[in-house]
Every structure is written in C-alpha cells, then in structure tokens.
Scaffold this motif. Structure first.
Motif, PDB file in Angstrom:
ATOM      1  N   VAL A 170       1.012  -1.125   0.122  1.00  0.00           N
ATOM      2  CA  VAL A 170      -0.133   0.019  -0.131  1.00  0.00           C
ATOM      3  C   VAL A 170       0.960   1.194   0.043  1.00  0.00           C
ATOM      4  O   VAL A 170       2.057   1.112   0.155  1.00  0.00           O
ATOM      5  N   ALA A 171       0.402   2.429  -0.167  1.00  0.00           N
ATOM      6  CA  ALA A 171       1.057   3.535   0.037  1.00  0.00           C
ATOM      7  C   ALA A 171       1.458   3.744   1.310  1.00  0.00           C
ATOM      8  O   ALA A 171       0.842   3.502   2.278  1.00  0.00           O
ATOM      9  N   ALA A 172       2.750   4.507   1.382  1.00  0.00           N
ATOM     10  CA  ALA A 172       3.438   4.667   2.849  1.00  0.00           C
ATOM     11  C   ALA A 172       2.506   5.462   3.787  1.00  0.00           C
ATOM     12  O   ALA A 172       2.592   5.186   4.930  1.00  0.00           O
TER      13      ALA A 172
ATOM     14  N   THR B 214      13.140  -0.225  -3.314  1.00  0.00           N
ATOM     15  CA  THR B 214      13.738   0.412  -4.370  1.00  0.00           C
ATOM     16  C   THR B 214      12.990   1.489  -4.972  1.00  0.00           C
ATOM     17  O   THR B 214      13.066   2.660  -4.253  1.00  0.00           O
ATOM     18  N   GLN B 215      12.371   1.284  -6.073  1.00  0.00           N
ATOM     19  CA  GLN B 215      11.595   2.260  -6.681  1.00  0.00           C
ATOM     20  C   GLN B 215      10.571   3.029  -5.636  1.00  0.00           C
ATOM     21  O   GLN B 215      10.335   4.193  -5.717  1.00  0.00           O
ATOM     22  N   GLY B 216       9.971   2.055  -4.855  1.00  0.00           N
ATOM     23  CA  GLY B 216       8.663   2.671  -3.960  1.00  0.00           C
ATOM     24  C   GLY B 216       9.422   2.961  -2.531  1.00  0.00           C
ATOM     25  O   GLY B 216       8.454   3.325  -1.782  1.00  0.00           O
ATOM     26  N   GLU B 217      10.604   3.025  -2.368  1.00  0.00           N
ATOM     27  CA  GLU B 217      11.019   3.564  -1.145  1.00  0.00           C
ATOM     28  C   GLU B 217      10.527   5.109  -0.590  1.00  0.00           C
ATOM     29  O   GLU B 217      10.477   5.961  -1.447  1.00  0.00           O
ATOM     30  N   GLY B 218       9.978   5.100   0.534  1.00  0.00           N
ATOM     31  CA  GLY B 218       9.439   6.233   1.087  1.00  0.00           C
ATOM     32  C   GLY B 218       8.065   6.524   0.622  1.00  0.00           C
ATOM     33  O   GLY B 218       7.272   7.466   1.013  1.00  0.00           O
ATOM     34  N   ARG B 219       7.451   5.572  -0.451  1.00  0.00           N
ATOM     35  CA  ARG B 219       6.071   5.985  -1.101  1.00  0.00           C
ATOM     36  C   ARG B 219       5.190   5.012  -1.014  1.00  0.00           C
ATOM     37  O   ARG B 219       4.120   5.021  -1.134  1.00  0.00           O
ATOM     38  N   ALA B 220       5.931   3.628  -0.681  1.00  0.00           N
ATOM     39  CA  ALA B 220       5.022   2.380  -0.640  1.00  0.00           C
ATOM     40  C   ALA B 220       5.542   1.545   0.676  1.00  0.00           C
ATOM     41  O   ALA B 220       6.778   1.829   0.874  1.00  0.00           O
TER      42      ALA B 220
ATOM     43  N   MET C 192     -12.263  -1.646  -1.506  1.00  0.00           N
ATOM     44  CA  MET C 192     -11.154  -1.027  -1.960  1.00  0.00           C
ATOM     45  C   MET C 192     -10.807  -1.691  -3.347  1.00  0.00           C
ATOM     46  O   MET C 192     -11.269  -2.744  -3.816  1.00  0.00           O
ATOM     47  N   SER C 193      -9.933  -0.898  -4.260  1.00  0.00           N
ATOM     48  CA  SER C 193      -9.497  -1.513  -5.528  1.00  0.00           C
ATOM     49  C   SER C 193      -8.107  -2.058  -5.192  1.00  0.00           C
ATOM     50  O   SER C 193      -7.095  -1.389  -4.429  1.00  0.00           O
ATOM     51  N   ILE C 194      -8.057  -3.247  -5.916  1.00  0.00           N
ATOM     52  CA  ILE C 194      -6.615  -4.117  -5.720  1.00  0.00           C
ATOM     53  C   ILE C 194      -6.130  -4.293  -7.129  1.00  0.00           C
ATOM     54  O   ILE C 194      -6.674  -4.927  -7.767  1.00  0.00           O
ATOM     55  N   GLY C 195      -4.635  -3.897  -7.300  1.00  0.00           N
ATOM     56  CA  GLY C 195      -4.020  -4.318  -8.318  1.00  0.00           C
ATOM     57  C   GLY C 195      -3.408  -5.571  -8.289  1.00  0.00           C
ATOM     58  O   GLY C 195      -2.662  -5.903  -7.070  1.00  0.00           O
ATOM     59  N   THR C 196      -3.453  -6.572  -9.262  1.00  0.00           N
ATOM     60  CA  THR C 196      -2.600  -7.835  -9.149  1.00  0.00           C
ATOM     61  C   THR C 196      -2.213  -8.107 -10.481  1.00  0.00           C
ATOM     62  O   THR C 196      -2.628  -7.263 -11.471  1.00  0.00           O
ATOM     63  N   LYS C 197      -1.502  -9.121 -10.701  1.00  0.00           N
ATOM     64  CA  LYS C 197      -1.031  -9.558 -12.124  1.00  0.00           C
ATOM     65  C   LYS C 197      -2.043 -10.687 -12.768  1.00  0.00           C
ATOM     66  O   LYS C 197      -2.471 -11.448 -12.143  1.00  0.00           O
ATOM     67  N   ILE C 198      -2.157 -10.246 -14.029  1.00  0.00           N
ATOM     68  CA  ILE C 198      -3.104 -11.233 -14.701  1.00  0.00           C
ATOM     69  C   ILE C 198      -2.576 -12.548 -14.861  1.00  0.00           C
ATOM     70  O   ILE C 198      -1.387 -12.861 -14.843  1.00  0.00           O
ATOM     71  N   GLY C 199      -3.478 -13.699 -14.620  1.00  0.00           N
ATOM     72  CA  GLY C 199      -3.036 -15.162 -14.590  1.00  0.00           C
ATOM     73  C   GLY C 199      -2.304 -15.736 -13.244  1.00  0.00           C
ATOM     74  O   GLY C 199      -1.606 -16.722 -13.466  1.00  0.00           O
TER      75      GLY C 199
ATOM     76  N   ALA D  44       5.076  -4.058 -13.136  1.00  0.00           N
ATOM     77  CA  ALA D  44       5.451  -2.497 -13.239  1.00  0.00           C
ATOM     78  C   ALA D  44       4.190  -1.695 -13.520  1.00  0.00           C
ATOM     79  O   ALA D  44       4.006  -0.680 -12.822  1.00  0.00           O
ATOM     80  N   ASP D  45       3.194  -2.131 -14.334  1.00  0.00           N
ATOM     81  CA  ASP D  45       1.911  -1.629 -14.463  1.00  0.00           C
ATOM     82  C   ASP D  45       1.371  -1.389 -13.162  1.00  0.00           C
ATOM     83  O   ASP D  45       0.685  -0.397 -12.786  1.00  0.00           O
ATOM     84  N   MET D  46       1.067  -2.573 -12.326  1.00  0.00           N
ATOM     85  CA  MET D  46       0.439  -2.660 -11.305  1.00  0.00           C
ATOM     86  C   MET D  46       1.091  -1.344 -10.209  1.00  0.00           C
ATOM     87  O   MET D  46       0.238  -0.867  -9.249  1.00  0.00           O
ATOM     88  N   TYR D  47       2.371  -1.355 -10.166  1.00  0.00           N
ATOM     89  CA  TYR D  47       3.019  -0.595  -9.255  1.00  0.00           C
ATOM     90  C   TYR D  47       2.649   0.712  -9.517  1.00  0.00           C
ATOM     91  O   TYR D  47       2.741   1.646  -8.647  1.00  0.00           O
ATOM     92  N   LEU D  48       2.569   0.915 -10.693  1.00  0.00           N
ATOM     93  CA  LEU D  48       2.477   2.453 -11.247  1.00  0.00           C
ATOM     94  C   LEU D  48       1.150   2.894 -11.015  1.00  0.00           C
ATOM     95  O   LEU D  48       0.802   4.132 -10.572  1.00  0.00           O
ATOM     96  N   ALA D  49       0.126   2.081 -11.040  1.00  0.00           N
ATOM     97  CA  ALA D  49      -1.405   2.489 -10.611  1.00  0.00           C
ATOM     98  C   ALA D  49      -1.462   2.541  -9.147  1.00  0.00           C
ATOM     99  O   ALA D  49      -2.196   3.438  -8.967  1.00  0.00           O
ATOM    100  N   LEU D  50      -0.573   2.138  -8.410  1.00  0.00           N
ATOM    101  CA  LEU D  50      -0.607   2.150  -6.989  1.00  0.00           C
ATOM    102  C   LEU D  50       0.041   3.752  -6.722  1.00  0.00           C
ATOM    103  O   LEU D  50      -0.442   4.524  -5.906  1.00  0.00           O
ATOM    104  N   MET D  51       1.120   3.894  -7.437  1.00  0.00           N
ATOM    105  CA  MET D  51       1.812   5.318  -6.988  1.00  0.00           C
ATOM    106  C   MET D  51       0.963   6.172  -7.639  1.00  0.00           C
ATOM    107  O   MET D  51       1.072   7.407  -7.236  1.00  0.00           O
ATOM    108  N   GLY D  52       0.330   5.974  -8.684  1.00  0.00           N
ATOM    109  CA  GLY D  52      -0.734   6.959  -9.279  1.00  0.00           C
ATOM    110  C   GLY D  52      -2.023   7.185  -8.680  1.00  0.00           C
ATOM    111  O   GLY D  52      -2.913   8.249  -9.128  1.00  0.00           O
ATOM    112  N   GLY D  53      -2.280   6.363  -7.835  1.00  0.00           N
ATOM    113  CA  GLY D  53      -3.396   6.553  -6.749  1.00  0.00           C
ATOM    114  C   GLY D  53      -4.746   5.631  -7.497  1.00  0.00           C
ATOM    115  O   GLY D  53      -5.800   5.975  -7.290  1.00  0.00           O
TER     116      GLY D  53
END
Length: 246
Positions: free
Chosen positions: A108-110, A182-188, A124-131, A155-164
């Motif tokens: 989740v967001a930090a 890594t990419q989400g440090e401090g944000r997730a 809530m809305s939850i992102g996950t990977k197809i299949g 990468a798509d679902m992480y982008l969706a989380l960071m973008g709300g």
C-alpha cells in the motif's frame, strides 16, 4: 561460466563445492553490471553459509529448468535459486531446512494506515497480475467485496498504486518487498502476513556431506540476527512468521 563469490578461505585446503543458480530471479540472484558478479539475497545467504560451514564456492549460472537436474545428476553439488521445496523435488535431491518463507503480500501507499490484513481491503481497489496465483487468491477470498484490477505486468500495477488508481497491490512477497525497498522507497510499504505460504530451500545431491553443516549454519544465522540483516537489506522488515498464513 564460473563466477567466484569472493569467499575467503577460513582454513587451508578447504573443499570447493560446485553451485548453480538462475541469473535472473530478482532480487534473489542477478548479475551486477558493474562488477560482473552475481548478487542478491540468495547470494548473500550462500556466502554466509559457505563461510560458516567451511567450504568454498565455484558458482555457475544456468536456466532455472536445468538446475534441479544438474544437482540430481551430480553435475553440481548444490543449487540456490529461490527453489520451492516440494514433495516431488525431495524425491531426487536433498533440501536444506527452509531459509525463506515466500507467498503473497499486500503493498500500500506509505501514508495508508488503514490496511493491516486482507480483510481490510474490502471495498477497495486492488491491483494484481493477470493469470497469477495472487489474482486467483483475491477472487477466492474477496470475490465481489473488492474491485480486483488485473494488470499485464508488475510494473503496471506498481505504477497504478503510485498514481492512486488502486488502493493496494497484492502479489508475490519477494517482488513487492523489493519494490518497496527500491523504486517505492518512502512511497510504498508492505503490510500484513504472508498468504499462500511456500518455502525455499538449498538443493543438494542426495546424501551430501554438506547438508548438515548448512542446516547448522542457517540455524546459527537466524539465532544471531545475521539472517534478519540480510533479509532487511533486500526486502525490508521481515514478516512476523507467527502470523504466516498457509
């Protein structure tokens, strides 16, 4: 190609053990582009085990589907590559005690303090990977009580989380943990226990003399805090194993 792990000998005439790994299972094992050496969680675990168990390592890389056969036939003495311990595999190789509890976890967001477990995701809305197994698990356990959004790639679902666009991501524990570090440090952040637990082990040829020393080394690493230090380096705070969901 042989890749040295840079393990210094603790005593003269230490035996060299042949090891194999998959070079592309981030962040367990991956090639460092600058040094040309294999790095990752598994590599740190193997370095420490070898040091404590008293052997040197000659490391080779290969596709994952060749790893178990290599150990089974004696073309390698051991393999470490995020290998899930299964009944079928245990018929042809010996596994160390489990060194990593994998499964599915929530990201989740930090700033999100409302989610501690899967049931908190209702509505809530939850992102996950197809299949993925994470998608199947969400469908089975939340069904119509949440908006489940499958994405083609992580990468798509992480982008969706960071973008709300979604409130949370539910996916493989090592993958979400690495993103948070890594990419989400401090944000997730990763929250909650493991779901659908699986365990990774180091595979050895049947009857290997190094199985018992490895198990002793792993136990000592967990007892003295070395394991937690390695885990935190790659994944963030270790999950509460008492709350692991199977």
């Amino acid at each position: 190609m042989a890749l040295g792990l840079g393990i210094s000998a603790l005593a003269p005439a230490q035996e060299t053990v042949s090891a194999v790994t998959d070079p592309s299972f981030v962040p367990f094992e991956m090639m460092d582009k600058e040094s040309g050496e294999m790095v990752g969680f598994d590599m740190d675990i193997l370095r420490e085990v070898a040091k404590r168990a008293g052997f040197d390592i000659n490391l080779r890389t290969m596709d994952f589907n060749g790893i178990i056969p290599a150990v089974q036939t004696g073309n390698a003495d051991l393999a470490i590559a995020g290998i899930t311990i299964t009944d079928e595999r245990e018929k042809i190789v010996d596994f160390s005690d489990p060194y990593y509890d994998s499964g599915l976890r929530i990201l989740v967001a930090a700033s999100n303090d409302k989610v501690d477990e899967l049931s908190d995701l209702e509505g809530m809305s939850i992102g996950t990977k197809i299949g993925s197994t994470s998608y199947d698990y969400l469908q089975k356990n939340l069904g119509d009580s949440a908006e489940i959004k499958p994405y083609p790639g992580s990468a798509d679902m992480y982008l969706a989380l960071m973008g709300g666009s979604v409130d949370a991501v539910f996916y493989d524990a090592p993958n979400v943990g690495y993103f948070a570090k890594t990419q989400g440090e401090g944000r997730a952040k990763v929250v909650g226990p493991l779901y659908e637990g699986q365990q990774y082990g180091i595979a050895f040829t049947s009857g290997s003399q190094w199985l018992e020393p490895t198990n002793k080394a792993l136990a000592a690493m967990k007892k003295d805090g070395t394991y937690d230090e390695i885990y935190t380096k790659w994944f963030g705070e270790a999950p509460n194993q008492d709350n692991t969901a199977k």
